[in-house]
Design a protein around this motif. Structure first.
Motif, PDB file in Angstrom:
ATOM      1  N   MET A 163       0.829  -1.206   0.000  1.00 11.86           N
ATOM      2  CA  MET A 163       0.000   0.000   0.000  1.00 11.86           C
ATOM      3  C   MET A 163       0.861   1.253   0.000  1.00 11.86           C
ATOM      4  SD  MET A 163      -3.109  -0.866  -0.257  1.00 11.86           S
ATOM      5  CE  MET A 163      -4.174  -2.283  -0.057  1.00 11.86           C
ATOM      6  N   ALA A 164       1.992   1.199   0.696  1.00 12.20           N
ATOM      7  CA  ALA A 164       2.920   2.335   0.675  1.00 12.20           C
ATOM      8  C   ALA A 164       3.457   2.560  -0.730  1.00 12.20           C
ATOM      9  CB  ALA A 164       4.067   2.089   1.657  1.00 12.20           C
ATOM     10  N   GLY A 165       3.793   1.479  -1.415  1.00 16.05           N
ATOM     11  CA  GLY A 165       4.243   1.600  -2.802  1.00 16.05           C
ATOM     12  C   GLY A 165       3.158   2.117  -3.717  1.00 16.05           C
ATOM     13  N   SER A 166       1.931   1.681  -3.482  1.00 15.71           N
ATOM     14  CA  SER A 166       0.815   2.173  -4.297  1.00 15.71           C
ATOM     15  C   SER A 166       0.600   3.667  -4.101  1.00 15.71           C
ATOM     16  CB  SER A 166      -0.465   1.407  -3.936  1.00 15.71           C
ATOM     17  OG  SER A 166      -0.316   0.020  -4.181  1.00 15.71           O
ATOM     18  N   MET A 167       0.780   4.134  -2.872  1.00 16.10           N
ATOM     19  CA  MET A 167       0.649   5.568  -2.616  1.00 16.10           C
ATOM     20  C   MET A 167       1.752   6.348  -3.326  1.00 16.10           C
ATOM     21  SD  MET A 167      -1.965   6.645  -1.037  1.00 16.10           S
ATOM     22  CE  MET A 167      -1.280   8.291  -0.900  1.00 16.10           C
ATOM     23  N   LEU A 168       2.965   5.836  -3.297  1.00 15.04           N
ATOM     24  CA  LEU A 168       4.066   6.506  -3.985  1.00 15.04           C
ATOM     25  C   LEU A 168       3.843   6.517  -5.495  1.00 15.04           C
ATOM     26  CD1 LEU A 168       7.165   5.148  -2.013  1.00 15.04           C
ATOM     27  CD2 LEU A 168       6.145   7.422  -1.879  1.00 15.04           C
ATOM     28  N   ALA A 169       3.243   5.446  -6.018  1.00 12.13           N
ATOM     29  CA  ALA A 169       2.966   5.390  -7.447  1.00 12.13           C
ATOM     30  C   ALA A 169       1.840   6.334  -7.844  1.00 12.13           C
ATOM     31  CB  ALA A 169       2.609   3.954  -7.854  1.00 12.13           C
ATOM     32  N   ALA A 170       0.874   6.523  -6.947  1.00 13.09           N
ATOM     33  CA  ALA A 170      -0.269   7.389  -7.255  1.00 13.09           C
ATOM     34  C   ALA A 170       0.000   8.859  -6.960  1.00 13.09           C
ATOM     35  CB  ALA A 170      -1.499   6.923  -6.467  1.00 13.09           C
ATOM     36  N   LEU A 171       0.970   9.133  -6.097  1.00 12.43           N
ATOM     37  CA  LEU A 171       1.220  10.512  -5.679  1.00 12.43           C
ATOM     38  C   LEU A 171       1.521  11.463  -6.837  1.00 12.43           C
ATOM     39  CD1 LEU A 171       1.396  12.352  -3.218  1.00 12.43           C
ATOM     40  CD2 LEU A 171       3.835  11.777  -3.036  1.00 12.43           C
ATOM     41  N   PRO A 172       2.374  11.101  -7.808  1.00 10.01           N
ATOM     42  CA  PRO A 172       2.603  12.030  -8.935  1.00 10.01           C
ATOM     43  C   PRO A 172       1.341  12.352  -9.711  1.00 10.01           C
ATOM     44  CG  PRO A 172       4.306  10.355  -8.875  1.00 10.01           C
ATOM     45  CD  PRO A 172       3.267   9.933  -7.893  1.00 10.01           C
ATOM     46  N   MET A 173       0.432  11.385  -9.835  1.00 13.35           N
ATOM     47  CA  MET A 173      -0.810  11.641 -10.562  1.00 13.35           C
ATOM     48  C   MET A 173      -1.715  12.603  -9.806  1.00 13.35           C
ATOM     49  SD  MET A 173      -0.457   9.929 -13.327  1.00 13.35           S
ATOM     50  CE  MET A 173       1.240  10.512 -13.139  1.00 13.35           C
ATOM     51  N   PHE A 174      -1.750  12.477  -8.473  1.00 11.53           N
ATOM     52  CA  PHE A 174      -2.535  13.418  -7.674  1.00 11.53           C
ATOM     53  C   PHE A 174      -1.979  14.835  -7.811  1.00 11.53           C
ATOM     54  CE2 PHE A 174      -3.569   9.623  -4.825  1.00 11.53           C
ATOM     55  CZ  PHE A 174      -4.836   9.484  -5.379  1.00 11.53           C
TER      56      PHE A 174
END
Length: 284
Positions: A252-263
């Protein structure tokens, strides 16, 4: 009588508005729940994340999941690969799609319409049909497996982006181009000094959509990469596991890091996202 009809009409409008807003609010809640669950799970221990009774408000917050993801995997390399691939493909699509869009929109040459419609026709071909031939060509013929070029080559320019820029540039005033030609400006000079500066909104939309789509691309990088060091962040997350079991907190931490640039990209440039909804709907 007319007053009663007006009141009835206003009452119907209010009821319709209440129903519409209720549906939209419900849809927003349904959409946000997975994102919220990913966020709170990234700051909790894995044992809490997989427990039978879910905690909607974490009792303990920890950054250990982020530390494990960044230190026990090739996460930094995955992030670099995604940034590099997405940036190069965004730049190539902006350059080639803008040039092609300008040519189809403002230049006159034999077979222009035929070539354009043939390009549009390729959009009707399902990607699954061309997947195997492209894979054989990239891997077996060119021998580019597990390289950046293998990931990027099929997406250096996309027909949909050419169509987008053609539709946008068709709305630009032709008189400016004709005046520049009378002044002796070359076609490259017209494109660089006139077309690009007044096409910034269209180019911005093209760049944003291309970056988002390539950042989220999974299947093709998954096919042509073998080593962990060549994976993008999306492929890395799909193969993310430890020896004994999957660490869902770190995932989940990796998913957040992957989604953060898109946000960040969306909230910083959301006005261009809204322009992208209608930019291709203008008739050329």
């Amino acid at each position: 009588m007319a007053l009663k009809k007006e009141k009835a009409r206003n009452r119907k409008k209010k009821i319709y508005s209440v129903i519409s807003y209720s549906i939209l609010i419900l849809w927003v809640i349904i959409t946000i729940i997975p994102l919220y669950w990913m966020l709170i799970s990234s700051f909790r221990d894995t044992t809490v994340s997989v427990s039978f009774k879910p905690e909607w408000f974490p009792s303990e917050v920890t950054l250990a999941t982020y530390v494990r993801f960044l230190t026990e995997t090739d996460a930094l390399r995955w992030l670099f690969n995604s940034i590099f691939v997405s940036s190069v493909l965004t730049l190539s699509n902006v350059v080639f799609s803008s040039l092609a869009g300008y040519a189809f929109a403002k230049l006159r040459f034999p077979g222009r319409n035929t070539i354009f419609w043939l390009l549009l026709g390729t959009m009707m071909i399902p990607a699954q049909v061309t997947l195997i031939p492209v894979y054989i060509m990239i891997v077996n013929v060119f021998g580019l497996v597990d390289t950046y070029l293998a990931i990027m080559l099929p997406m250096f320019t996309v027909v949909g982006n050419i169509f987008l820029m053609k539709q946008y540039m068709s709305t630009l005033p032709t008189t400016l181009i004709q005046a520049a030609r009378i002044d002796g400006c070359s076609e490259i000079g017209i494109f660089r000094k006139i077309i690009l500066p007044i096409s910034k909104p269209g180019v911005a939309v093209l760049a944003i959509f291309t970056f988002v789509s390539t950042w989220n691309e999974f299947f093709w990088p998954f096919l042509v990469t073998q080593s962990s060091s060549m994976r993008t962040i999306q492929v890395g997350l799909a193969s993310f596991k430890f020896q004994d079991a999957t660490d869902y907190g770190a995932m989940m931490a990796g998913s957040m890091l992957a989604a953060l640039p898109m946000f960040i990209l969306f909230f910083a440039l959301q006005r261009y996202f809204l322009q992208g909804i209608t930019i291709g709907a203008v008739k050329g």
